[in-house]
Motif scaffolding. Sequence first.
Motif, PDB file in Angstrom:
ATOM      1  N   ALA A  19       0.821  -1.213   0.000  1.00  0.00           N
ATOM      2  CA  ALA A  19       0.000   0.000   0.000  1.00  0.00           C
ATOM      3  C   ALA A  19       0.854   1.262   0.000  1.00  0.00           C
ATOM      4  CB  ALA A  19      -0.945  -0.002   1.199  1.00  0.00           C
ATOM      5  N   VAL A  20       1.970   1.213   0.722  1.00  0.00           N
ATOM      6  CA  VAL A  20       2.844   2.393   0.782  1.00  0.00           C
ATOM      7  C   VAL A  20       4.000   2.295  -0.207  1.00  0.00           C
ATOM      8  CG1 VAL A  20       2.250   2.819   3.184  1.00  0.00           C
ATOM      9  CG2 VAL A  20       4.302   1.492   2.653  1.00  0.00           C
ATOM     10  N   GLY A  21       4.214   1.085  -0.767  1.00  0.00           N
ATOM     11  CA  GLY A  21       5.255   0.910  -1.776  1.00  0.00           C
ATOM     12  C   GLY A  21       6.655   0.770  -1.221  1.00  0.00           C
ATOM     13  N   ARG A  22       6.777   0.475   0.077  1.00  0.00           N
ATOM     14  CA  ARG A  22       8.102   0.372   0.684  1.00  0.00           C
ATOM     15  C   ARG A  22       8.097  -0.697   1.765  1.00  0.00           C
ATOM     16  NH1 ARG A  22       7.765   5.606   2.124  1.00  0.00           N
ATOM     17  NH2 ARG A  22       8.535   5.128   4.215  1.00  0.00           N
ATOM     18  N   ALA A  23       9.288  -1.270   1.995  1.00  0.00           N
ATOM     19  CA  ALA A  23       9.446  -2.239   3.081  1.00  0.00           C
ATOM     20  C   ALA A  23      10.846  -2.091   3.656  1.00  0.00           C
ATOM     21  CB  ALA A  23       9.240  -3.665   2.580  1.00  0.00           C
ATOM     22  N   ALA A  24      10.949  -2.229   4.960  1.00  0.00           N
ATOM     23  CA  ALA A  24      12.251  -2.190   5.621  1.00  0.00           C
ATOM     24  C   ALA A  24      12.867  -3.571   5.595  1.00  0.00           C
ATOM     25  CB  ALA A  24      12.096  -1.706   7.059  1.00  0.00           C
ATOM     26  N   PHE A  25      14.187  -3.619   5.361  1.00  0.00           N
ATOM     27  CA  PHE A  25      14.916  -4.892   5.406  1.00  0.00           C
ATOM     28  C   PHE A  25      16.309  -4.594   5.943  1.00  0.00           C
ATOM     29  CE2 PHE A  25      17.563  -8.328   3.692  1.00  0.00           C
ATOM     30  CZ  PHE A  25      16.812  -9.435   4.081  1.00  0.00           C
ATOM     31  N   ARG A  26      16.588  -5.081   7.130  1.00  0.00           N
ATOM     32  CA  ARG A  26      17.833  -4.777   7.819  1.00  0.00           C
ATOM     33  C   ARG A  26      18.046  -3.262   7.852  1.00  0.00           C
ATOM     34  NH1 ARG A  26      20.927  -9.127   9.235  1.00  0.00           N
ATOM     35  NH2 ARG A  26      22.887  -7.983   9.171  1.00  0.00           N
TER      36      ARG A  26
END
Length: 284
Positions: free
Chosen positions: A73-80
């Motif tokens: 929905a926001v177009g982003r994801a955190a990874f490390r």
Amino acid sequence: MLLSLLFDELAADLAGPGVPPARADARDLIAAVLDKPRFWPTANQSLELDPAVVSAIEQAAAKMVRGMPMQYAVGRAAFRYLDLKVDQRVLIPRPETEMLVELVLASTKPGGIAIDVGTGSGAVALALASEGRFDAVIATDISADALDVARSNLAAIPAEKRSLVEFRLGSMLEPAFGVTARAIVSNPPYISPTEEGDLPAGVRDWEPPLALFSGEDGMAAIRGIVRGAAALLEPDGLLAVEIDPRRAGRARQCAETDSRYRDVEIRADLTGRERFLVARRKER
């Protein structure tokens, strides 16, 4: 609009009729869209938001009301340490896959080439390039759409590290044939199509099937990676694969019955589930 008013509006919308307001979901959504720390919305409720910002947040909330995972929905994801672009062309990176990266970083000496098989958003490859000390990282994927997303995420790592990463289109390890690798790592598809109904709706209805399902028993990709990796790994090279805990025994047997490997192990994730297959290439 005051942030406090938007907060209340979103909490009610995300919960649905007759359900207590979903204030945690509203908080996380606002923070994600504004790229702020998780508890920033709670501490800044007297802030007046720009109409364009309000509109962006409300559009993301409308997608979530339809069932779309927040990261899409926001177009982003955190990874490390990375902030990655994601959409329905790639899986949403998971916390357990962060452990896969940690395992590889802790188990490889500096230099050499790392291969990330089925890179998707590029999360694993980019984390290895930015945090590790490899000479190069090759990221493969059978999906050209996924590689487009991965390439767009190259900007998430330091500029001086970007030249280390090469994206290659093709099935599993085929694009890396001829390479000698110090580490081969993968979070491959490992679910059987017969288990589709058991998946959470946010996964089943939104994430790409190509990245989820692997043969009738869910083991096709893992078997292929185990077989193919032995031909590419340097002596003492590391194979690290994320697996379905329900198939840990079969994954281990797959590597143990291949005479080219030694030190075959199954490692647990932080919840104690058997989550990672690890093996070393024997001397040639």
